[in-house]
Scaffold this motif. Structure first.
Motif, mmCIF file in Angstrom:
data_model
loop_
_atom_site.group_PDB
_atom_site.id
_atom_site.type_symbol
_atom_site.label_atom_id
_atom_site.label_comp_id
_atom_site.label_asym_id
_atom_site.label_seq_id
_atom_site.Cartn_x
_atom_site.Cartn_y
_atom_site.Cartn_z
ATOM 1 N N ASP A 39 30.374 -56.720 14.139
ATOM 2 C CA ASP A 39 31.950 -56.903 13.080
ATOM 3 C C ASP A 39 31.729 -55.864 13.039
ATOM 4 N N GLU A 40 30.057 -55.779 11.534
ATOM 5 C CA GLU A 40 30.294 -53.945 10.755
ATOM 6 C C GLU A 40 30.365 -53.129 11.607
ATOM 7 N N LEU A 41 29.859 -52.880 12.769
ATOM 8 C CA LEU A 41 30.200 -51.915 13.719
ATOM 9 C C LEU A 41 31.562 -51.740 13.945
ATOM 10 N N VAL A 42 32.020 -52.691 14.351
ATOM 11 C CA VAL A 42 33.506 -52.889 14.720
ATOM 12 C C VAL A 42 34.901 -52.318 13.078
ATOM 13 N N VAL A 46 36.797 -48.847 13.453
ATOM 14 C CA VAL A 46 38.511 -48.735 13.173
ATOM 15 C C VAL A 46 38.833 -47.678 12.415
ATOM 16 N N THR A 47 38.040 -47.676 11.658
ATOM 17 C CA THR A 47 38.485 -46.764 10.012
ATOM 18 C C THR A 47 37.999 -45.601 10.211
ATOM 19 N N VAL A 48 37.307 -44.835 11.566
ATOM 20 C CA VAL A 48 37.141 -43.005 11.868
ATOM 21 C C VAL A 48 37.444 -43.388 12.818
ATOM 22 N N TYR A 154 17.861 -60.124 17.488
ATOM 23 C CA TYR A 154 18.112 -59.709 18.668
ATOM 24 C C TYR A 154 19.588 -59.829 19.343
ATOM 25 N N ARG A 155 19.902 -61.700 18.480
ATOM 26 C CA ARG A 155 20.531 -62.778 18.418
ATOM 27 C C ARG A 155 22.025 -61.858 17.791
ATOM 28 N N ASP A 156 22.317 -61.989 16.525
ATOM 29 C CA ASP A 156 22.750 -61.366 15.665
ATOM 30 C C ASP A 156 22.937 -59.978 15.338
ATOM 31 N N TYR A 157 21.923 -58.957 15.491
ATOM 32 C CA TYR A 157 22.114 -57.815 15.170
ATOM 33 C C TYR A 157 22.128 -56.588 16.798
ATOM 34 N N PHE A 158 23.231 -55.673 16.576
ATOM 35 C CA PHE A 158 23.457 -54.832 17.394
ATOM 36 C C PHE A 158 21.973 -54.253 17.503
ATOM 37 N N ILE A 159 21.087 -53.436 18.296
ATOM 38 C CA ILE A 159 19.879 -52.110 17.674
ATOM 39 C C ILE A 159 20.051 -50.816 18.292
ATOM 40 N N SER A 160 19.393 -49.833 18.734
ATOM 41 C CA SER A 160 19.590 -48.283 19.041
ATOM 42 C C SER A 160 20.158 -48.287 20.244
ATOM 43 N N ASP A 161 19.504 -49.472 20.962
ATOM 44 C CA ASP A 161 20.523 -49.381 22.853
ATOM 45 C C ASP A 161 22.139 -49.848 22.847
ATOM 46 N N HIS A 162 22.420 -49.984 21.736
ATOM 47 C CA HIS A 162 24.015 -50.631 21.715
ATOM 48 C C HIS A 162 24.155 -49.264 21.240
ATOM 49 N N ILE A 163 24.235 -48.769 20.219
ATOM 50 C CA ILE A 163 24.396 -47.921 19.518
ATOM 51 C C ILE A 163 24.120 -46.578 20.584
ATOM 52 N N ARG A 164 23.214 -46.551 21.369
ATOM 53 C CA ARG A 164 23.398 -45.529 22.907
ATOM 54 C C ARG A 164 24.605 -45.821 23.556
ATOM 55 N N ARG A 165 24.292 -47.009 24.282
ATOM 56 C CA ARG A 165 25.896 -47.518 24.789
ATOM 57 C C ARG A 165 26.854 -46.871 24.723
ATOM 58 N N LYS A 204 27.962 -40.835 10.842
ATOM 59 C CA LYS A 204 27.947 -40.319 9.936
ATOM 60 C C LYS A 204 27.820 -41.951 8.837
ATOM 61 N N THR A 205 28.625 -42.423 9.383
ATOM 62 C CA THR A 205 29.191 -44.009 8.442
ATOM 63 C C THR A 205 28.022 -44.347 9.183
ATOM 64 N N LEU A 206 27.368 -44.828 9.898
ATOM 65 C CA LEU A 206 25.739 -45.841 10.605
ATOM 66 C C LEU A 206 24.928 -46.332 8.900
ATOM 67 N N PRO A 207 24.614 -46.999 9.535
ATOM 68 C CA PRO A 207 23.420 -47.592 7.582
ATOM 69 C C PRO A 207 22.187 -46.471 8.328
ATOM 70 N N GLY A 208 21.577 -45.222 6.973
ATOM 71 C CA GLY A 208 19.962 -44.787 7.475
ATOM 72 C C GLY A 208 20.458 -43.856 8.328
ATOM 73 N N ASN A 209 19.836 -43.162 8.163
ATOM 74 C CA ASN A 209 19.517 -41.655 9.385
ATOM 75 C C ASN A 209 18.423 -41.987 10.428
ATOM 76 N N ALA A 210 19.442 -43.905 11.392
ATOM 77 C CA ALA A 210 18.450 -43.496 12.495
ATOM 78 C C ALA A 210 19.680 -42.395 13.631
ATOM 79 N N VAL A 211 20.516 -41.791 13.338
ATOM 80 C CA VAL A 211 21.906 -41.977 14.423
ATOM 81 C C VAL A 211 22.032 -39.975 14.013
ATOM 82 N N GLU A 212 22.000 -39.007 14.811
ATOM 83 C CA GLU A 212 22.342 -37.708 14.586
ATOM 84 C C GLU A 212 23.001 -37.504 16.421
ATOM 85 N N MET A 213 24.267 -36.901 15.461
ATOM 86 C CA MET A 213 25.181 -36.330 16.313
ATOM 87 C C MET A 213 25.159 -35.041 16.113
ATOM 88 N N HIS A 214 25.263 -33.829 16.714
ATOM 89 C CA HIS A 214 26.356 -32.579 16.502
ATOM 90 C C HIS A 214 27.015 -32.150 17.601
#
Length: 335
Positions: A39-42, A46-48, A154-165, A204-214
Motif C-alpha cells: 500500500d505504501e509503494l502504491v 501515484v504521488t510521482v 514475506y506475507r506483508d512486505y514487498f522485498i527487493s525482488d518486487h522492486i526489481r520486477r 528517490k522516495t523509497l525508504p533507505g538507500n537500497a535502490v539506486e537509479m540513474h
C-alpha cells in the motif's frame, strides 16, 4: 559531455541538450535488500505519477509460506564423521491446506550411509492464511521460529525482488534495449522519458538507500545510432532465442547463433520437431513475436534505419508458430 567506457555501453551521453538532439536515455539501476508495504509503494508511485499497474500484485499468503519455509533448511552440524542437514519436504498440497515436514538427513561419512528423521511439521491454512508448527525435537525449534518470522515478513512486505520486477516491467513498456551484456544498463527512446523520470522519482522516495537509479540522455548522432542498431539486433536475437527455448528448443544451441537468419533456421527446426507444446504457450509466443516486431518498427523510426529484413524474419517466425499451433490443435483434437 560524458563518454561511457567501452566496458559499459560505448555510447556517448550528455548532461543536457535540446529535445530535438536527444535519441533517448541510458538507464541503469541497482536494488539491494529492502522492505516496504505494498500500500505504501502504491501511494508513492501515484504521488510521482507512475501508473499503479507497474506495482506487482498483492502477495499471496501461500507464496509467502512456500518462500519462508524454503529458506529454513541448511547444515545443522558437521564434523569429520558425519554431517546433519535440515531439509523441508512438502507432503500435502490440498485446497484447504499445505503441509511441509522438517527432515533431518544424517550423512554418515564413516559408514557411507544416510539416515532420515522427521523432526518437525509446518501446516498452512489457506482460508485464514495462518501457519502452525509442531517441533518433535529441540533442534527443530529454531527453524520453526525462523519460518514464522519469515512468513510474517514475506506475507506483508514487498522485498527487493518486487522492486526489481517493478522497474523491469516499466522499462519493458519503455521499449528498453540492453546495451551492456554483463550488467543492467538499458537504452529507452526519448518518447518514454516521462516514465523514466517517474521511475527515478519513485526510487528517490523509497525508504533507505537500497535502490539506486540513474539516467543520462543520449545525443542524436550517427555513431550512437549505429551502436543502438547493433544492440537492437542483439536484443532481437536474444528474444527470439528465448521464445525458441520456450517452445522446446535447445537454449544453448540457439544462443550461439550469430545471425537472425541462422537463428530463424534453428527456430524452424524446433517447431517442426515439437509436438507437445501447449496452445497457451504457442499463443504466448505469437504475442511476444508481435510485440518484438512492433518494438523493431519503433526503433526503425527512431534510428531512421531500414530494418525491414528483421521485421520480415519475425513475421516468418510468427507464421511458423501459427502453423505449429494449428498442427498441435489438430493432433490433440482441439477445434
Amino acid at each position: 559531455m560524458v563518454m561511457m567506457t567501452k566496458d559499459t555501453t560505448a555510447l556517448y551521453a550528455v548532461s543536457g541538450g535540446t529535445a530535438d538532439n536527444i535519441l533517448g536515455n541510458l538507464v541503469w539501476f541497482s536494488v539491494s535488500d529492502m522492505e516496504i508495504l505494498r500500500d505504501e509503494l502504491v501511494k508513492l508511485a501515484v504521488t510521482v505519477g507512475l501508473p499503479e499497474k507497474y506495482v506487482p500484485a498483492p502477495i499471496r499468503p501461500s507464496d509467502a509460506f512456500r518462500r519462508a519455509t524454503s529458506e529454513i533448511g541448511g547444515v545443522l552440524r558437521s564434523n569429520e564423521e558425519m554431517t546433519e542437514v535440515l531439509m523441508v519436504r512438502e507432503v500435502l498440497s490440498a485446497e484447504e491446506r499445505v503441509i511441509r515436514h522438517l527432515i533431518k538427513e544424517v550423512r554418515d561419512k564413516k559408514n557411507v550411509q544416510l539416515h532420515y528423521e522427521k523432526i518437525g511439521e509446518i501446516e498452512f491454512e489457506r482460508q485464514w492464511g495462518t501457519i502452525s508448527t509442531v517441533a518433535l525435537t529441540d533442534e527443530a525449534k529454531p527453524a520453526l521460529h525462523k519460518a514464522k518470522v519469515l512468513y510474517s515478513k514475506y506475507r506483508d512486505y514487498f522485498i527487493s525482488d518486487h522492486i526489481r520486477r517493478l522497474i523491469k516491467v516499466a522499462l519493458g513498456d519503455c521499449q528498453a534495449v540492453g546495451v551492456r551484456p554483463a550488467g543492467a544498463v538499458y537504452f529507452t527512446p526519448a518518447a518514454y522519458e516521462p516514465t523514466i523520470k517517474a521511475l527515478n522519482s519513485l526510487v528517490k522516495t523509497l525508504p533507505g538507500n537500497a535502490v539506486e537509479m540513474h539516467y543520462l540522455p543520449v545525443v542524436n548522432a550517427t555513431e550512437q545510432k549505429q551502436m543502438l542498431e547493433e544492440k537492437l539486433r542483439g536484443h532481437v536475437l536474444s528474444q527470439v532465442s528465448q521464445i525458441g527455448s520456450m517452445l522446446g528448443g535447445n537454449a544453448q544451441v540457439l544462443n550461439v547463433k550469430k545471425t537472425l537468419k541462422s537463428l530463424a533456421a534453428e527456430f524452424a527446426v524446433t517447431l517442426r520437431a515439437q509436438n507437445v507444446v501447449s496452445k497457451t504457450t504457442a499463443n504466448h509466443a505469437i504475442y511476444q513475436l508481435q510485440e518484438l516486431k512492433e518494438q523493431v518498427a519503433e526503433y526503425e523510426n527512431l534510428l531512421e534505419s531500414n530494418l525491414g529484413e528483421v521485421r520480415a524474419t519475425i513475421d516468418i517466425l510468427r507464421k511458423q508458430v501459427r502453423i505449429m499451433l494449428d498442427r498441435v490443435s489438430t493432433e490433440s483434437g482441439v477445434a
